[in-house]
Design an enzyme around this catalytic site. Structure first.
Site, PDB file in Angstrom:
ATOM      1  N   HIS A 163     -66.050  39.354 -57.092  1.00 29.42           N
ATOM      2  CA  HIS A 163     -66.200  40.284 -55.972  1.00 29.42           C
ATOM      3  C   HIS A 163     -66.872  41.593 -56.369  1.00 29.42           C
ATOM      4  CE1 HIS A 163     -63.980  37.777 -53.237  1.00 29.42           C
ATOM      5  NE2 HIS A 163     -62.908  37.772 -53.995  1.00 29.42           N
ATOM      6  N   GLU A 173     -54.419  30.874 -55.055  1.00 33.66           N
ATOM      7  CA  GLU A 173     -54.544  31.805 -53.926  1.00 33.66           C
ATOM      8  C   GLU A 173     -54.936  31.100 -52.633  1.00 33.66           C
ATOM      9  OE1 GLU A 173     -57.463  34.712 -55.086  1.00 33.66           O
ATOM     10  OE2 GLU A 173     -58.748  33.228 -56.032  1.00 33.66           O
ATOM     11  N   ASP A 196     -55.798  36.797 -50.978  1.00 36.42           N
ATOM     12  CA  ASP A 196     -56.330  35.517 -50.510  1.00 36.42           C
ATOM     13  C   ASP A 196     -55.203  34.541 -50.187  1.00 36.42           C
ATOM     14  OD1 ASP A 196     -58.971  36.187 -50.519  1.00 36.42           O
ATOM     15  OD2 ASP A 196     -59.425  35.324 -52.467  1.00 36.42           O
TER      16      ASP A 196
END
Length: 266
Positions: free
Chosen positions: A58, A162, A188
């Site tokens: 990310h 997740e 998540d």
């Protein structure tokens, strides 16, 4: 195939700060780094943190920044861990060729995906990782032959749980030889099972999922970690986890500025 792993290795390398502290049960602390800067890597490494997770999933971090961050972090006696963007063989190889002390792989859903990650993370005969770079040994403070001997049992392979599928299959994932840690990604995970983020933390389905992940890790002798928002929470959950990652650089900068501006305007 039975072989030494990070849990059972007798190799002691003082450069591998995170692994050493994990094996001693010292509850090492990690954080995420999303900003591509050698200086940012150095600044964070000098805070007392034990490992920095370079966020290539990310974060705004490409290959050059990834290599520079690993070199800067390891040179200051902190363990660089790379959160890769996916489980593909070439991505794992590229990340480990920086000299990272471990990898974190996001959104793993089943045991077959975990087995493929382990295969890509280890040199033959345990895996299929190729060798052709001098950089990995440098990050471990070793010669290339020394690195080749030690890497399979000292590099940490962290699997993120997740998703709903990951929770459903976590027992089989944690049972895979060569998986060293199951790591909870709470945001998540909340989105997958609750449909919103952040989780309050007390939702029965969320609590059950977290408990199931921890139980699977303990059952199969794997370390268990998660991301938390601050030091207070890290202290509170210490009895449940082997390590935690306390937020990251972007949140830390924003939080400090917002708090100081609020004080200045009050």
């Amino acid at each position: 195939m039975s072989y030494p792993t990070a849990h059972t290795t007798t190799i002691e390398n003082p450069r591998l700060r995170l692994l050493a502290k994990m094996k001693r049960g010292e509850y090492p602390l990690m954080t995420f780094m999303a900003i591509p800067s050698l200086r940012m890597a150095q600044i964070i490494a000098l805070t007392g943190v034990d490992a920095i997770i370079i966020d290539c999933e990310h974060g705004n971090i490409g290959d050059d920044s990834m290599h520079n961050a690993v070199a800067a972090i390891s040179a200051l006696g902190v363990s660089p861990i790379i959160r890769i963007r996916g489980p593909a063989h070439d991505i794992i190889k590229r990340a480990l060729d920086t000299g990272a002390h471990g990898i974190m792989v996001p959104q793993i859903n089943n045991a077959e995906e975990a087995r493929q990650i382990v295969q890509s993370s280890k040199f033959p005969p345990q895996g299929i990782r190729g060798q052709g770079s001098a950089f990995p040994a440098i990050g471990h403070g070793l010669t290339t032959p020394e690195y080749m001997i030690s890497a399979n049992e000292t590099i940490l392979t962290m699997i993120q749980i997740e998703t709903r599928a990951g929770v459903d299959n976590v027992d089989a994932i944690a049972a895979v030889p060569g998986v060293d840690m199951v790591f909870i990604g709470p945001n998540d995970l909340a989105q997958s099972i609750l449909g919103y983020v952040p989780a309050r933390g007390d939702e029965p389905e969320f609590v059950t999922a977290v408990d199931k992940i921890i139980e699977a890790g303990r059952k199969h002798g794997k370390w268990v970690g998660r991301m938390v928002n601050n030091g207070a929470v890290a202290k509170e959950v210490r009895s449940r986890y082997d390590t935690v990652a306390i937020t990251g650089d972007t949140k830390a900068i924003q939080n400090w500025y917002m708090a100081e501006f609020e004080t200045a305007r009050s």
